[in-house]
Each structure stands twice: as structure tokens, then as C-alpha cells.
Design an enzyme around this catalytic site. Sequence first.
Site, PDB file in Angstrom:
ATOM      1  N   ASP A 153     -19.615  -2.306   5.921  1.00 46.78           N
ATOM      2  CA  ASP A 153     -19.300  -0.892   5.692  1.00 46.78           C
ATOM      3  C   ASP A 153     -19.672  -0.096   6.931  1.00 46.78           C
ATOM      4  O   ASP A 153     -20.699  -0.359   7.555  1.00 46.78           O
ATOM      5  CB  ASP A 153     -20.101  -0.411   4.470  1.00 46.78           C
ATOM      6  CG  ASP A 153     -19.869   1.056   4.165  1.00 46.78           C
ATOM      7  OD1 ASP A 153     -18.772   1.568   4.495  1.00 46.78           O
ATOM      8  OD2 ASP A 153     -20.777   1.687   3.591  1.00 46.78           O
ATOM      9  N   ASN A 194     -18.963   3.623   6.889  1.00 45.65           N
ATOM     10  CA  ASN A 194     -19.062   5.064   6.594  1.00 45.65           C
ATOM     11  C   ASN A 194     -20.001   5.383   5.432  1.00 45.65           C
ATOM     12  O   ASN A 194     -19.993   6.484   4.907  1.00 45.65           O
ATOM     13  CB  ASN A 194     -17.672   5.660   6.354  1.00 45.65           C
ATOM     14  CG  ASN A 194     -17.004   5.048   5.127  1.00 45.65           C
ATOM     15  OD1 ASN A 194     -17.493   4.059   4.580  1.00 45.65           O
ATOM     16  ND2 ASN A 194     -15.914   5.634   4.695  1.00 45.65           N
ATOM     17  N   ASP A 245     -20.105   4.488   2.342  1.00 44.63           N
ATOM     18  CA  ASP A 245     -19.660   4.594   0.942  1.00 44.63           C
ATOM     19  C   ASP A 245     -19.940   3.309   0.158  1.00 44.63           C
ATOM     20  O   ASP A 245     -19.580   3.202  -1.017  1.00 44.63           O
ATOM     21  CB  ASP A 245     -18.174   4.977   0.850  1.00 44.63           C
ATOM     22  CG  ASP A 245     -17.253   3.903   1.392  1.00 44.63           C
ATOM     23  OD1 ASP A 245     -17.747   2.867   1.908  1.00 44.63           O
ATOM     24  OD2 ASP A 245     -16.019   4.079   1.314  1.00 44.63           O
ATOM     25  N   ASP A 289     -15.085  -2.041   5.258  1.00 42.57           N
ATOM     26  CA  ASP A 289     -13.844  -1.407   5.715  1.00 42.57           C
ATOM     27  C   ASP A 289     -13.343  -2.061   7.004  1.00 42.57           C
ATOM     28  O   ASP A 289     -14.019  -2.918   7.591  1.00 42.57           O
ATOM     29  CB  ASP A 289     -14.046   0.107   5.877  1.00 42.57           C
ATOM     30  CG  ASP A 289     -15.391   0.442   6.533  1.00 42.57           C
ATOM     31  OD1 ASP A 289     -15.646  -0.122   7.619  1.00 42.57           O
ATOM     32  OD2 ASP A 289     -16.168   1.221   5.950  1.00 42.57           O
ATOM     33  N   ASP A 319      -2.975 -11.450   3.555  1.00 41.65           N
ATOM     34  CA  ASP A 319      -2.888 -12.087   2.238  1.00 41.65           C
ATOM     35  C   ASP A 319      -1.689 -11.485   1.513  1.00 41.65           C
ATOM     36  O   ASP A 319      -1.633 -10.271   1.304  1.00 41.65           O
ATOM     37  CB  ASP A 319      -4.186 -11.785   1.466  1.00 41.65           C
ATOM     38  CG  ASP A 319      -4.502 -12.818   0.407  1.00 41.65           C
ATOM     39  OD1 ASP A 319      -3.558 -13.338  -0.208  1.00 41.65           O
ATOM     40  OD2 ASP A 319      -5.702 -13.082   0.182  1.00 41.65           O
ATOM     41  N   ASP A 329      -0.765 -15.907  -2.055  1.00 41.26           N
ATOM     42  CA  ASP A 329      -1.495 -15.966  -3.314  1.00 41.26           C
ATOM     43  C   ASP A 329      -0.661 -16.653  -4.401  1.00 41.26           C
ATOM     44  O   ASP A 329       0.531 -16.344  -4.556  1.00 41.26           O
ATOM     45  CB  ASP A 329      -1.803 -14.513  -3.738  1.00 41.26           C
ATOM     46  CG  ASP A 329      -2.808 -14.423  -4.874  1.00 41.26           C
ATOM     47  OD1 ASP A 329      -3.954 -14.841  -4.682  1.00 41.26           O
ATOM     48  OD2 ASP A 329      -2.434 -13.929  -5.956  1.00 41.26           O
ATOM     49  N   GLU A 374      -1.361 -20.804  -1.624  1.00 41.54           N
ATOM     50  CA  GLU A 374      -2.373 -21.180  -2.609  1.00 41.54           C
ATOM     51  C   GLU A 374      -1.655 -21.865  -3.765  1.00 41.54           C
ATOM     52  O   GLU A 374      -0.815 -21.267  -4.428  1.00 41.54           O
ATOM     53  CB  GLU A 374      -3.114 -19.937  -3.114  1.00 41.54           C
ATOM     54  CG  GLU A 374      -4.275 -20.302  -4.027  1.00 41.54           C
ATOM     55  CD  GLU A 374      -4.750 -19.147  -4.917  1.00 41.54           C
ATOM     56  OE1 GLU A 374      -5.906 -19.186  -5.366  1.00 41.54           O
ATOM     57  OE2 GLU A 374      -3.963 -18.212  -5.175  1.00 41.54           O
ATOM     58  N   HIS A 406     -13.186 -16.668  -1.918  1.00 37.49           N
ATOM     59  CA  HIS A 406     -13.678 -15.525  -2.699  1.00 37.49           C
ATOM     60  C   HIS A 406     -13.626 -15.749  -4.207  1.00 37.49           C
ATOM     61  O   HIS A 406     -14.057 -14.887  -4.962  1.00 37.49           O
ATOM     62  CB  HIS A 406     -12.851 -14.290  -2.334  1.00 37.49           C
ATOM     63  CG  HIS A 406     -11.411 -14.453  -2.717  1.00 37.49           C
ATOM     64  ND1 HIS A 406     -10.574 -15.381  -2.117  1.00 37.49           N
ATOM     65  CD2 HIS A 406     -10.665 -13.853  -3.664  1.00 37.49           C
ATOM     66  CE1 HIS A 406      -9.395 -15.329  -2.675  1.00 37.49           C
ATOM     67  NE2 HIS A 406      -9.399 -14.403  -3.614  1.00 37.49           N
ATOM     68  N   ASP A 407     -13.052 -16.871  -4.636  1.00 37.44           N
ATOM     69  CA  ASP A 407     -12.982 -17.186  -6.069  1.00 37.44           C
ATOM     70  C   ASP A 407     -13.996 -18.255  -6.470  1.00 37.44           C
ATOM     71  O   ASP A 407     -14.110 -18.578  -7.654  1.00 37.44           O
ATOM     72  CB  ASP A 407     -11.585 -17.723  -6.444  1.00 37.44           C
ATOM     73  CG  ASP A 407     -10.482 -16.697  -6.271  1.00 37.44           C
ATOM     74  OD1 ASP A 407     -10.761 -15.485  -6.383  1.00 37.44           O
ATOM     75  OD2 ASP A 407      -9.331 -17.119  -6.019  1.00 37.44           O
TER      76      ASP A 407
HETATM   77  O1  TEU Z   1      -6.338 -16.768  -7.548  1.00 36.51           O
HETATM   78  C1  TEU Z   1      -5.555 -17.652  -8.291  1.00 36.51           C
HETATM   79  C2  TEU Z   1      -6.085 -18.083  -9.537  1.00 36.51           C
HETATM   80  O2  TEU Z   1      -5.427 -18.849 -10.217  1.00 36.51           O
HETATM   81  C3  TEU Z   1      -7.394 -17.546 -10.003  1.00 36.51           C
HETATM   82  O3  TEU Z   1      -7.254 -17.019 -11.273  1.00 36.51           O
HETATM   83  C4  TEU Z   1      -8.337 -18.625 -10.046  1.00 36.51           C
HETATM   84  O4  TEU Z   1      -7.935 -19.552 -11.013  1.00 36.51           O
HETATM   85  C5  TEU Z   1      -9.665 -18.105 -10.442  1.00 36.51           C
HETATM   86  O5  TEU Z   1     -10.030 -17.093  -9.572  1.00 36.51           O
HETATM   87  C6  TEU Z   1     -10.688 -19.182 -10.341  1.00 36.51           C
HETATM   88  O6  TEU Z   1     -11.783 -18.713 -10.972  1.00 36.51           O
HETATM   89  C7  TEU Z   1      -5.688 -15.828  -6.756  1.00 36.51           C
HETATM   90  C8  TEU Z   1      -6.699 -15.026  -5.971  1.00 36.51           C
HETATM   91  O7  TEU Z   1      -7.354 -15.877  -5.072  1.00 36.51           O
HETATM   92  C9  TEU Z   1      -7.627 -14.352  -6.942  1.00 36.51           C
HETATM   93  O8  TEU Z   1      -8.663 -13.677  -6.292  1.00 36.51           O
HETATM   94  C10 TEU Z   1      -6.781 -13.386  -7.744  1.00 36.51           C
HETATM   95  O9  TEU Z   1      -7.581 -12.808  -8.735  1.00 36.51           O
HETATM   96  C11 TEU Z   1      -5.599 -14.097  -8.411  1.00 36.51           C
HETATM   97  O10 TEU Z   1      -4.895 -14.942  -7.521  1.00 36.51           O
HETATM   98  C12 TEU Z   1      -4.600 -13.074  -8.870  1.00 36.51           C
HETATM   99  O11 TEU Z   1      -3.965 -12.470  -7.777  1.00 36.51           O
HETATM  100 CA    CA Z   2     -16.648   1.979   3.815  1.00 39.48          CA
END
Ligand code: TEU
Ligand code: CA
Length: 538
Positions: free
Chosen positions: A21, A23, A25, A29, A98, A199, A241, A315-316
Site C-alpha cells: 500500500d 496511500n 488506505d 496498489d 489476469d 482464469d 488455469e 492466491h487460492d
Molecule cells: O479459481 C478457480 C477455481 O476453481 C476456484 O474456485 C478454486 O477451486 C478455489 O479457489 C480453490 O479453493 C479462479 C481464481 O483463481 C479464483 O481466485 C477465483 O475466485 C475463481 O477463479 C473465480 O474467478
Molecule cells: Ca492503497
Amino acid sequence: MADKWWKKSVIYQIYPKSFQDTNGDGIGDLRGIINRLDYLEELGIDAIWLSPVYRSPQEDNGYDISDYQDIEPMFGSMEDMEALIAAAAEHHIKIIMDLVLNHTSDEHRWFQEAKKSKDNPYHDYYVWADGEEGVLPNDMKAAFGGSAWEWVPELGQYYFHQFAIKQPDLNWNNEKVRREIYDMILWWMEKGVGGFRLDVIDQIAKEPEQKITANGPRLHEFIRELSRETFQKGDLVTVGEAWGADIARAKQYSNPDGSEFSMVFQFEHICLDQQPGREKWDLEPLPFVKLKQVLSRWQTGLHGCGWNSLFWNNHDLPRIVSRWGNDGEYRVQSAKMLATVLHGMQGTPYIYQGEELGMTNIKYAIGDYRDIETLNCYHDRLAAGFSEAEVMRSIYAKSRDNARTPMQWNDGSEAGFTTGQPWIAVNPNYKEINAAAEREDPDSVFSYYKKLIGLRKTLPVIACGTYELLLEDDAHFFAYCRKTDTQELYVICNFFGDTVTLDIGAVVPAGSGLLLCNYPEIADEALFRPYEARMYLY
Ligand code: TEU
Ligand code: CA
């Protein structure tokens, strides 16, 4: 073979909301990313995969896009985005955007129009079913819980959503939708982006009447058209993906003729610690020998006829050091060991922000979680009769927020992520685990990742060599050999926390040199300490 730039590259994923970050908040960013390009250049990465920064109501942290050609104000402006692309280029880093093409936000102009009437020109941009209120078209479920159908009373129709209610699915059978998407992608290509991550791309060709989501009948027809109309007009890296990909499909996706993508993310290895056929929350210990088989099958299966992406994290997913390593006493050793296993393989490695520091999972009180999937799981599972303790055990192990805690830059307030109140709480271990400390320390996880990235660039055997699994059924070692005509690389890793012995001479040819080890020195070559990882070159 290494004709394509991305075959020797390492890609770094940024989850912008949690990166830096500027700024106050509490939300990361684009300016924050620009400020950290020195750090990324030092690490040695070639490209950044930027999780979505488009205009979005943030129901799913940007995976719900309301305008593909605008930047979400909380992240900055289009000028900031252009500045990022330019500044990254000065650091020899490309920006990979993405692309969320399976669905939009319900606040996207197309959907706002689509739900006005059945004969609105945008109506057919989405997927509808006639019906009656309270009588669902079928029993399909959304990934984040509940039915995949949502009733629109004004229309007397349901729309289809594979994810959140606020993420209506686009209708790829409509040629106009596809054209709009291609024009948008070409517009981003003109801005100088280096590639795209797509995605849930294997779910675009859904046929809900037949209950088909992944791998629909027209999937590869759509992908080839998409690729021809857009990506093939530039020198881009593209990664789809594809949770539903097996090796045969991955060969098609990553065909060296360039007709589809550069590569796909496949998840076979990542799903091994859940009960087969159940949800990720239904935990099961990692079957280690199976993990070796799966990763090895992908290595040999795509060699010469496709391309692998290599990853433990995104990130998942939970943090790999907490998941399959040890985030206590052996955090540093096990983080390095896991990195060694992956970075010795053929493919394009992806590093998720903080992985290079050995960042760990988090245990919040339920009120501190932010992720829609986690919160829905909590409510759904309690309602289904699971105990609170059981539900929290699953969430600690698998919540997506494990990966989304703010990046730990230093030991100052809020880990140097923000001067304000972070949108999601910082992991309290930032005093010990942070970038400032690790950059100074030659024995840190960060310094080790730097070495691994460097090796991929200097040793052709890592980018190009063949792959052979060694000690196949061994319950401790993940070991393999990579070969070209002139080089042999041996990767030998003790995957667990006990000390084990190995007749090293039976595995590594005499005259090999030690290339890398995650312990400062080796007193006894036959002895592998907890999580000890070595690379030998012959
Ligand atoms: O994730 C694909 C997806 O199938 C997810 O639901 C995944 O199974 C889950 O996160 C696992 O716990 C992609 C993105 O990477 C995710 O961040 C998004 O939420 C999702 O698509 C919808 O766009
Ligand atoms: Ca910010």
C-alpha cells in the site's frame, strides 16, 4: 528447444490487494508494485502475473470484473497501470494480466443491460434458463456454495453462475461475446503487456442443460479461435488455469505449434491431500509416493510435446511451507527443500508473493477472514452439522486467506505493508519473517530462491533436460535426475523431518560436484538431515 523466452523464465505472482500500500488506505496498489520493482529485479524474476486490477466491486477480490478496460480506483488509475508496464520494462520485467473470461461481475454494463429484457441485445451475452421461481432448472452447484442458478424476477428467468451470485457466466456460444473479448485483449496487447493468465479457462464452454462445466464440447474450438485472433499476433506468454486438465488435454493446450496457450496450470498434485471425490475441506494426509508419481508423470508426459507450469502456491492455495513442509523449527530448511524439488524440474516456475520468504499460513478468528469461499464454507459446514472445531481445522489448513495476508516487508508497523489499517490482518510472525531481514541474510529463503532462479538461467539442463524419477518407492526421498547430452543434474531431497541415510554413490555418479545445498556444510555425505536438499552436477 529454448526458443521461446518463457521457457527459461521465472514468473512471480502478485496479489495486488496484499502486496504494498502507498496511500495508507490499507489496500495494496499499483504504485506499491512500482516501488517494489527493485526487490523483484534482485530476486531475478522475468515477469509478474498480476491478479486482476480491473474495475470491480471486489466481491471476489477482482475476479468479478465490471469493466475490463478500466482500473479499479482502489488500485490506482490507467496512468498508473501504464507507468507500471513501463517501469517494469526498465527492470527487465514483463507484466502478465489476469483475464477472467468465464464470467463478469453482475455490475458489468453487459449484465446490467442483459437483465433488462429478453430481447435486449446483451441478453444472450449470459446463460439463462426459463423457469418458475423456487423450481431450479437443475441441481448444479456454484463453487462458492449454493445453487448455480439465480432467479431474476423481472425476466422470469434464472441466470447461471459457476462462482458467486455476483459472477454471472458469459455465454461463449455467442459470437458477439467472443468478438468483444478479443477486441479487449488486443487493446491490452497494444499497451505492451507481456502475456495473460486465463482464469478457469476450461470452464468457458459450459453446457448447463447437460450439466457440463469443465471441458465442454466446444472448448478447444473456442481456445484456438481466441489464440489466433489475439495472442498469436504478439510474442506473449499465456497460461490457462485448468483444474480439469489431464496430460492428454495439457498437450493440446500447450502444443508447441502455438495454436492454444504456452502452458496450463494443472492441479493434480495440489488435490492429493483431500479425500478423493470430496471437497478440499475434507482433509487427508499427503500420499507422498503418489505426489512423486504425479509430478513425474507430468514431467515425462509433456517433455518435448508440451510445457509444464511449476507451482506450489497461488492466491487460492495455502502456503506450501505450512502445508507440506514444517513452519516451526524447520521452516527455513523445509521452504528451501520444497523450492529445490520444484525448481529443478522442467517448465516455467511460478513464485507466489511471500513464498520466497517462506511466509506461512494464518489462524484467524472467523471474524478476521475476508474470503467469500472461506466464509461460505464456514456457514454451510456448520449448517451441515460439522463441529466448529472441525470446520476451523479445515479453514486453517485450506482457506484461501492463508495466501492473502499482507506481504511482510519489514519488522515495522503492519510489516511495512501499510501506514494505515490493512484490509486483512498481518500475520504476527512478520517480526521474524520479512523481506528486509532476508535480503541481508545469505542463508535466507530469499537468497536461496535467488540462487535457484539463477541456476535455471545458467544451466541448460534445467530448462531442457530429460527427467527421470529416482528412488521411486522410497518413503523419504524425492529424488530425480535431469540429463542433456553434456550435463546431468541430480536433485535429492529428504522430504520429511527425520534424519535418514542414503548410499549416495549408488544414486549420483562419482565425480559429480555439489551444486547447492540448504544446509551450510555437509559433514557426512550419507546423512540427510531434516528436509535436507541437495543438487549435484555431473
Ligand atoms: O479459481 C478457480 C477455481 O476453481 C476456484 O474456485 C478454486 O477451486 C478455489 O479457489 C480453490 O479453493 C479462479 C481464481 O483463481 C479464483 O481466485 C477465483 O475466485 C475463481 O477463479 C473465480 O474467478
Ligand atoms: Ca492503497
